[in-house]
Every structure is written in C-alpha cells, then in structure tokens.
Design an enzyme around this catalytic site. Structure first.
Site, PDB file in Angstrom:
ATOM      1  N   HIS B  33       0.832  -1.205   0.000  1.00 55.16           N
ATOM      2  CA  HIS B  33       0.000   0.000   0.000  1.00 55.16           C
ATOM      3  C   HIS B  33       0.869   1.260   0.000  1.00 55.16           C
ATOM      4  CE1 HIS B  33      -2.415  -3.270   1.664  1.00 55.16           C
ATOM      5  NE2 HIS B  33      -3.494  -2.608   1.338  1.00 55.16           N
ATOM      6  N   HIS B 264      -3.771   3.377  -3.408  1.00 55.53           N
ATOM      7  CA  HIS B 264      -3.986   2.938  -2.032  1.00 55.53           C
ATOM      8  C   HIS B 264      -3.376   1.572  -1.754  1.00 55.53           C
ATOM      9  CE1 HIS B 264      -5.833   1.798   1.743  1.00 55.53           C
ATOM     10  NE2 HIS B 264      -6.171   0.661   1.160  1.00 55.53           N
ATOM     11  N   GLU B 409     -17.639  -1.933  24.997  1.00 54.46           N
ATOM     12  CA  GLU B 409     -16.917  -3.207  25.085  1.00 54.46           C
ATOM     13  C   GLU B 409     -15.736  -3.265  24.119  1.00 54.46           C
ATOM     14  OE1 GLU B 409     -20.148  -3.030  24.336  1.00 54.46           O
ATOM     15  OE2 GLU B 409     -21.145  -3.637  26.187  1.00 54.46           O
ATOM     16  N   HIS B 471     -29.109 -12.277  25.710  1.00 55.99           N
ATOM     17  CA  HIS B 471     -28.147 -12.146  26.806  1.00 55.99           C
ATOM     18  C   HIS B 471     -27.513 -13.480  27.209  1.00 55.99           C
ATOM     19  CE1 HIS B 471     -29.730  -8.165  26.916  1.00 55.99           C
ATOM     20  NE2 HIS B 471     -29.097  -7.820  28.015  1.00 55.99           N
TER      21      HIS B 471
END
Lengths: 658, 658
Positions: B33, B264, B409, B471
């Site tokens: 890249h 890129h 999280e 959950h």
C-alpha cells in the site's frame, strides 16, 4: 421529579398506565428493568397516542411507522403500549406472564414472539443502527414504488448505552450522510447507567456529535408532553435525521429510587411501588387500567384506520412486483440466468476465484430481483459486489441497488438487519471474511431473529497471502458453524457458488454467509442438474471400487483433495472426495444419507482453517489437515506449503491412516 | 500536488527517502500500500526527526514515546522510518524482503516481529483505540511512580478508515473524558478510501466530532513540515487529547495515481515509479539513500541518547516494585492470600457463583499486585470486578486501579491491549460473556500479539435466565476455543476460579478468558495442593472400580455431573467425572495423560452451550448434552430443564451408552 403543568391530567394518566403496567409486571416477574419505561412513559404517550402510524389489527402493515426500542431492556414499555393500543396478540395475562418461560413477553423484545415488535433488541446499539436500515429501506422503496405506498417514519428510543456503543457512530454517520430525514431518535437522556451516572464514564456533547454527523437535534423536557409533541412536529419537517434529546428522570414516579441507577435493572419492590402509587395518585390495583384511560388508548390505536384503508387501495394498484417485493417473494424464474451460468461454466470449465464466481452469479440475478440490494464496507472492488446493473444509493437519489457502507462493518451488519426487517429488500453486503468479527453481534441478531441477510465474505483463508495474519481468517468458519440459526457456505467452484446463492436467496428464515476465495479455483462440478449444495455435503468424486479413504474438503481445498485423489489412484489407492460446502445443511440430512456420504473408510478433513470441530465428521481415528495457529505474511502458494495444507500432506495422511 | 515553500530541501529529501524506500519495497514485493507512506512522509519526517522520543539502541525503553500506525496497511512507512533511524533489527535487506514469508517486514506491522513496532495493526480502528490504552497507562504509571520516570507522548497515525470504525468513537470519547492530553493523533486526511472518495460514504465533520468528544483539534497542510511542527508543539501543550487533521494527498509524488484510490493498495508500477523519481528529483537507485540524507536520519535517531541515560539513572532510584512492574514481573508471594482463600473455601465448602468467586480472588490479590488494573463496561456490579481496594481512575486523579470503561466493550478490549502493550500494567476487564462479541476483533489482536489481557466474562450460559436469548451466550465457548492463541477458562467452583486467575496472571504471552456463572455453584474441589486447572482437564471424581462411563463437564455443569454420578452409583453404575476448565491446556498435555483422564469407557460431554467441538473428546460414539439453538427468557432452573441439561438427562445418556 418535576411535573410539567401543560400536560393534561388525561395525558398524564395515559402515561401512568404505561408506568404501572410496567412496574407491576416487573414486580410480579421479580425481574426486569423499570427505570426506562417509567422515564420514557410521557414521550411514549405522545408518540403512540398522537403521532405514530400503526394499525393494531394489521401489525405488519407495510407502510406503518417503524418503532425500535433500542434500549431493549425497557421491554415493558413496548408491551404496555401494545396492550393499551389494542393489539390482539397481547392480553393482560401476557403482561402478568412477563419473563416467564414461553411467554410472548420475553425479558427483551423478541421479533416474531409478539405482533408489534419490529425487531429484537437488547444488545445495545443494535436497535438504533438497524433503524437506519429501516429508514433507508423506506427511502429506497419510496423512490422505487412511489411515496403513495411507502412514506413512513422510523422512530427509535435509545438510551445512553446505545449512544456510547461504537456501532451507533457508524450508523448515525451513514444516516446523516444519506440524509434519512424520516428517522427520528428519542434519546432517553437520564444521565444514569448501570454503574452510576453517565458523567462518570462519558462527557460527550451528544448534540454536537450528532450535528457533526449531519443530524438535526432538538432538546426537550421528556416529561412535558406538549414540548415532546412540538419536537416531533419539528423533526418530521427536518431535512436531516433528528435526535430528540429528552431530558428525563429514570424511574420517574418512584419516590426514592427514581433518578438513580437503583431502578435501572431491578424491580422497585413492594414498598417503593406502593409509594409510587401514592406519589402519582394511582389508586388502582396491579394490572388495572381505569376505563377512561384504556378507552383513550384504544381510540388512539384506531387513529389510522382510514389511512390504512386508503393505503390498501393504493397498494392494490401497484401490481404484482410491488406485492411480491413487500411479501418477500422472489419473482418467478428469477434464477433463469443463474441456470444458464452454471451450464456455461461447466461447458467452459471456468477457473475463477469464488469471489469472482459470486459476482458472475450477481450479474446473472441482479437484473431479475428488484429487491436485491447489495453493498460493501469499502471493499467493493475486492468483494466483487458490484455488477453491470449496480447503481449506488445516494442522498440525492435513493433509487439504487448498491449501498456504499463505508468502513463500517458493524453498522453494515445492523443496517442489513434493518433492511430485511423492514421488508421489501433482500440485503447482501461484503467485507473481508476476517473482518466479519466486527459485525458479529449484528449477525448473531440476524440469526436469532431468523431473517434473510446475505454476507459476502471474501478472502476466506491464508490464501489472502501477503496482507498477513491480521487479514487471514482462521477461526471464522468454526466460529460461525457453532452459532445457531446461521448457515455458512464455502463453495469450491462456480457451480457451488451459484447453488449457495440460490439457497441463500430462497431461505427466508435464516441469514447466510458465503465464504469466498481471493484466489482462482478450477471448476470441479461437471453437472448442475441437482443443487447438491442443498445437501450440505455430497460425494463429489466416488472411488472406483472400494473406498480406502474419504477426504472431506471445503472451498479452495476441494481441488487439492481432487488432485490427491488423482495421484493416489496412480498408486492404486482408491479414495472418495466429499465436498462439504455447508455443514449445517449436511447435519440436517437423514442419518443414512450422512453415513453413505462419509463412508466407513478412514476419513480426512482438509480445510485451510482452524481444525476445531472437524472431529464431528472424521471421529477420533481420522485426520484433520488445517491450521493450528494464525497465518503469516507471504505469497499464498508459499503459505499453503509452509502450513502443510498441500496435496502431499493429504497423500501422506491417507497412507498413514491405511 | 503542491509543495510548501517553507520546507527545506533537506527536510523534503528526508521525507522523500521514506517515499522511495516505501514505493520501491512495495514494487519489489509486487504487493502493498504505497498511498499512505507517500502521503504521510512529511508528517512522519517532522515527528520522527524532531519530536518523537526514542532510542534505536533501546527499542523497549520504557519511557519512550509510543507510536501506533493505526493505518497499518501503511507498514512501509514504519519500516522505512525504523531503518532510517538506525534500528539494528532492520537492514536494507529486510526492506527488500518486504511481505516475503518469514520476513520481519510483514504485510502489516506485526508486534514482536521487529523491534520498534509498538503494536500489530491492520484491522482498522484498533490502533487508535489501543493508543488510548497506552496514553492511559502512561498517566496511571506517572501518577503512581512519578513523572520523572513516566512522562511520554503517544502518537498515532490514523486514516479515514480508522475514524469511520465505530470503535474509534468509543475510544476517543473515553480519551476525551479522561483528558489524556499526551495523546496526539495525526489524521491522514486525504479524502480517499479503497472504494473512492470519502465523500461518497461519509460527510462527518470530524473536527466537530472530536471536539464533541472533548478533544483539541488542529488543521494543517500535511505537506508543510513547518506547519506540522507548529501543530505538534501546540498539541503537546494542550490539556486535552489532540487531533491533528493533516490535509494530504494520498500517494504524494506519484504523478498520475497520486490523489486517487489507485495508489492505495497496489504497487505504483515501474512507469509511475520512474515518473515519480523525475517529479521529485530523486536520482537514486531503488533502496539507495543518499549519504547526506541517511546521516541526517541517523543523527535524528541519536537525538534522545542523553535523555535516555538520564532516565536510566532516575529509574534506578525507583526501587524493586517499579523495576518489576515495568518488566512485567509479578511481586514475590503475590498469591499468598489466594492460597489462603482456597484453603478457606475448602474448609467452609463455600457455595457461590463463579463471578463471586472471581471477586473473592480479586480481593485476595489486588492489594498485592500493584500493576493489576481492572474495569468493566458498565457492569461492575454484575461482573463483580470491584474490590475493597478498587479506586477509579479519573481525569483528576489517575492514580487508581479501576477503569470505568462505559458501555464500550470494543474500546475496552482495545484499550486493555494498549495497557498491556505499554507495559507496567496487567489489565482485566469485564462484561457479559455474550457481549464479548462486541470486542472480538480486539481479542483476536491480543491473541495474535500474545499479550497478557484478562477478560472477566460473567453470565456465561442460559443460567442468565430471564434476560433471554440476546443475553445468553451459546456459541461463545466454542467460538473462543477455535481461536488460536487465547485460553478460555470455565471454572466449576471457587478453587478452579482461583487456579484460573493464577494461570491467567502468570501467563505473560497469552490472553485469558474467565467464563463465569451468574448462579451459585457448590464447592467441588476438596484439595488445592496442585493447580489442576493447569492440566486443562482432570479426573475430579474417579469411579470406584472400573469406569463404566466418563462424563466431561465444565463450569456450572460439573456439579450436575457429580450429582448424576452419585445417583448412578446408587444404581450400581460407576462412572468418572472429568472437569475440563480449559480445553486448550488439556490439549497441550502429553497424550498418555489425556487418554488416562478421558478413559476408554463411553464418554459424555455436558456443557450448557453449543455442542460444537465436543466430538474431539467424546468421539463419534459418545454423547453430548448441550444446546442446539438459542436460549429463551425464563427462570434459569426452568431453562436448564427445558433445554434438557439436567441430572436426569446425564443419567439417561449414560444408560443409553451402556
């Protein structure tokens, strides 16, 4: 706790009906989250009694406003509303059974359990993000079929948790970019989370943040119904999506626990609940709603009856395509070109990467399935999700079939859920297989809800090559195979890829993963009469005479197994090769079919991925050729050799087992 | 392409050295890249030749500035810099071997492959987020041991992709909240992504967004070295973390591909590279750096020699604790209280949930391990990650040992990686097991880097109860067991929990998961002489006489297996119970140990989770008692019965197999 004087007694009572149904049900269940239903009851009353477009007698009305309770733990708010509005699917007994095994009124709203639930929520951030998909679906379909049959709002209630989750940033930035102005989010701005005050963990200026993402923002007192109504009217006129920051008190009405994290996730307790009855002047028994209040709510439920009838009449004029699309039906003969493709590639022995094969399938089917909407998380040229008929959806022109999700895998997953849940769209979206980890929570929800979402996950092994271990999936195949409710396809050539696409499209109640190679693979299937991928696994090449061993392989390793078979044959060793593009479908076959395919000879599994789970097919006496650790950076062919995933290894393994 | 006139020829040449080393290496590898190294070479030159504090002769200098190339695909930028600065671990040959199998110069920077790489990057958003952890570690340790030994910056280079990933929002909002003012992020603001222009997928006002998150922002021309230097000086003085938006041209110098997505992710090609030599006046062969330029770079590498010496002298005065902490060593006798705890619970037959057991362990060890820093993603009261000695880290006082991560999280996972990578900290962090999905990409990186991070994941099965299937983890145990380089512990009682904590803490080169119950479990281990969890699996209760069957269970299901054993004994059927708290460790035992433990009698696995993978131990003739689908909402005991995970099922299974 301050009361807004402009809110009428009746309006306040309607809100209190939500509060007490919620708190009483949670008390009876001895489990649940009262804070949010109590805090957002006023906002909910305004929205549901005066604004939202719905019909309790036709919960799946296609042009209804969508409502997503992103803060899914506040489920009792939604259940109370559905009961009060007069949805037939829910009675007072259901509220009394809240959180009991088998009840429609599960701990968190579960899509499909109860009419009126537009999506399963609970994992924070998913609701607001999928709502972006719903709002986007609305705009796409409006552009396609006219605003006379698709012209509705998508409302969301979100808490601090939803806004803190990173997925919300991905989703709101795309919503702002696409100017989804019919998306209206109510933020339950109560400054309380489980661990205490939001201030302890966050000091984000949320209004500024949403504005930076191209949103309109409004701040209101969430207990002043007049102010909330004004805000909704303003939001409805906005040219941008709108965040209505509702300043609320969590557990509004609970005299000592209100305003604190104590009422977030536990029943209030008899004493507090009794004190709340006094404080709010609610002299009714648990689950009792005074007649006047119930009547008002039921009348609110009938508000849109004539709008519904009018829509029905208009929808009838739109013809079969529209009817099929909104009912999730594929057009007749949609797979005509796909069949031709299979014949063609068999005739030409086409050798391409399965990601390219997938694009060939898309070229064949996209023109024939108007509801198929693709996209990629900024890897379109690698995932090969674009076709000759692809047209990108933009804020200026929603009438397209390709979404540029940007580098937002997680939101892509959630938005695809929203597109599918809205109806009228079958979404597929691509990224590198290894980065599916980023959208795993959304995929789990798709599996749990049982919706048709298709993941185009390319670069599916160490075959990625030089980009190295961060870009090489190892554990991903196993990690999806152990997830319930989702199918993982890893086709070995163009024919299997076409079969996998067919299955993914025709399976309405499950999401599907297509794990596809970066590198070219030879064509192995020389017949396409039957969709053998539908069997999950099948004998691709039987032994001449008695099988000495069976090699089970998937995707890029099937050709390697075929080469080993050829070489072993030269040595007089006859083996069979089983292609196993979809373990989940194979496991669902009759046992005798499974045994016949796998055979009694020693078995060897070959897959350039974690070996985990293959004992299921090869047993303790078989062999597994796969990866024991992460990959490495280097040319793909060298990596295959280095990690011992080669024809020679397969041959050695067969000989060892004999 | 515009050149800034205030940048001197020599400074420009130093940047061009980076450009050509990068472009030539990518050309030779025929993979890589170039866009980012070319675009950010000026910024890198300013930062690395004038500001960054490092010592090529002591790459692990504890008080060096940290550098994270969040846009990891620009790896050649970093490799070029390390070579130019004179790191001994990298020579010109290594640049020539870029992306070859076994090279230190992997496709993306790999932590541990090459001195000077502070973290593995490539998966977008991870670098910037872990950098927040590094900057936080710096502040915590400075508060604890003094700024005379810990006082450095953390620099990041991030692209549009990193900023679009949701994890970045979580991380920057926490960084702003904690006022980590020594964190400086350079945003490679080039408006190009793989699929084209950023504008096509995003229209976020990034400066405003960062400001909303409590950041200082500065905009500069990324090709004007003078402006970049000024910005860094300003940023260093800021009381907030700083985003320096560097307006750059991707692939700066490449005459036709520069400024487009074409440069890129692919080599420039011989023609373009040759044209770039002309355009930038670089008359040198590939991999040739003119002596004057190399000398300047090497001198830059020596800039901090005396600072390094001074630091060494100061560090020596700080005593053994500081020395142990920065070298990742646990204090002597750190586990004294843990041993006592085990004896105590055995004496008292303590019956608690393993999440509570974990908290008891933390109470015993936290006071003795100064580098242990806990936290939770807004579930501290559920994960039980707080102890009597816990003190929360705040912007006003960094001298704490608990981090309130908020409902973030994913960032928690990445920040824990940063804390561990920085050194001087052993991080642990909690959330519900099911929501570990949100941080999976960060956990994979921890496993790949081989760093000590401990995940306290509670509510580990349908035992969650009423909150329901969103959950309740089902597939999570299998999904981690198939991931390389990480250990999953599921202890059955307090003793095993203590053993798991001990192993997690003592294992420096691997992350560990503790999967812990919500519900109470009886004490089963009556002796704690040996850490049997270290064996992964062991015979918890042998059959009296010949084994008729072996039940293998983990966590909460071990007590269920023990009860079945008892009842079967009453019927005269003797079985053994194997507790298997850690499959990965069991698999690492000698084969004869494994065979001895598992025995030759029929085997049954019991685990309230996906059955996937258990054939590894029970074979094709054994039985697996577990979950076939998602869970449900209802009381935990009812769910266990409903899903057939019960003593009766185990007894039936044993009888069926006999």
């Amino acid at each position: 706790m301050t009361l807004c004087k402009s809110t009428t007694k009746q309006a306040r009572a309607m809100a209190n009906a939500i509060r007490f149904l919620s708190a009483d049900a949670i008390e009876r269940a001895n489990s649940g989250h009262p804070g949010m239903p109590l805090g957002m009851a006023d906002v909910a009353t305004v929205l549901f009694s005066r604004f939202i477009r719905l019909n309790p007698a036709a919960p799946r009305w296609f042009d209804r406003d969508r409502f997503v309770l992103s803060a899914g733990h506040g489920s009792m708010l939604l259940y109370s509303l559905l009961y009060l509005l007069g949805y037939k699917d829910i009675g007072i007994e259901d509220l009394k059974n809240f959180r009991r095994l088998g009840a429609k009124t599960a701990g968190h709203p579960e899509y499909g359990h109860l009419a009126g639930i537009d999506m399963t929520t609970g994992p924070l951030g998913q609701g607001i993000s999928s709502a972006v998909g719903m709002a986007l679906a609305e705009r796409i379909l409006a552009a396609k079929y006219g605003e006379d049959v698709c012209n509705h709002y998508t409302y969301v209630m979100a808490g601090d948790g939803c806004l803190m989750e990173g997925i919300s940033e991905e989703a709101i930035s795309l919503a702002g970019h696409l100017r989804l102005n019919k998306l209206i989010v109510f933020w339950d701005n109560n400054n309380v989370t489980i661990d205490g005050h939001v201030d302890a963990a966050s000091s984000v200026d949320q209004l500024k943040r949403f504005e930076a993402c191209g949103w309109n923002t409004i701040e209101v007192d969430g207990h002043c119904q007049k102010a909330v109504a004004k805000a909704i009217i303003k939001a409805q006129k906005s040219k941008k999506p709108t965040l209505i920051a509702c300043k609320t008190q969590i557990g509004f009405g609970a005299p000592t626990k209100g305003g604190t994290s104590k009422c977030h996730g536990s029943p209030l307790g008899a004493e507090e609940l009794s004190a709340m009855r006094k404080a709010l002047g609610w002299n009714y028994a648990p689950f009792e709603v005074p007649a006047g209040v119930l009547t008002s709510w039921r009348e609110a439920g009938q508000r849109c009856n004539s709008a519904y009838q009018d829509w029905q009449n208009r929808a009838k004029t739109k013809g079969k395509e529209f009817s099929d699309v909104i009912n999730g039906k594929l057009p007749k003969n949609w797979d005509k070109e796909l069949k031709k493709l299979k014949q063609k590639v068999i005739a030409e022995k086409t050798k391409v990467a399965t990601r390219k094969a997938s694009q060939m399938c898309l070229e064949a089917i996209m023109p024939h399935i108007p509801q198929l909407i693709g996209g990629s998380a900024d890897l379109a040229a690698s995932n090969l999700t674009l076709t000759g008929v692809s047209k990108t959806v933009t804020a200026k022109d929603y009438n397209g079939n390709n979404i540029m999700y940007g580098i937002r895998e997680h939101a892509m997953g959630a938005i695809m859920n929203g597109l599918a849940l809205h109806g009228g769209i079958i979404p597929f979206g691509g990224t590198f297989f290894v980065f599916s980890d980023y959208m795993r929570p959304a995929q789990r929800l798709a599996a749990l809800m049982g919706i048709r979402v298709i993941y185009v996950l390319t670069h599916d092994s160490i075959g990625v090559g030089e980009d190295g271990p961060t870009h090489q999936p190892i554990e991903h195949l196993a990690a999806y195979r152990c997830m319930p409710g989702i199918r993982t396809f890893r086709p070995c050539d163009v024919v299997e890829t076409a079969e996998a696409w067919q299955l993914a499209l025709e399976t309405e109640d499950k999401p599907s993963i297509l794990a596809l190679t970066r590198q070219n693979l030879p064509l192995l299937r020389m017949s396409a009469e039957e969709n053998l991928t539908a069997r999950g696994g099948y004998v691709l090449s039987e032994a001449d005479g008695k099988r000495r061993a069976t090699i089970i392989a998937t995707g890029s390793e099937v050709s390697l197994a075929m080469e080993a078979k050829k070489r072993l044959k030269e040595e007089g060793i006859e083996i069979a090769v089983v292609s196993m593009p979809c373990c989940e479908l194979f496991d669902a076959q009759p046992l005798d079919y499974q045994e016949q395919v796998l055979g009694k000879a020693p078995r060897i599994a070959v897959e350039a991925a974690s070996k985990f789970g293959w004992e299921k097919y090869v047993g303790l006496d078989g062999d597994i050729i796969g990866m024991d650790g992460f990959g490495a950076s280097g040319p793909a062919e060298e990596l295959y050799k280095y990690f011992g995933i080669s024809v020679e290894e397969v041959i050695d393994s067969v000989k060892n087992l004999l």
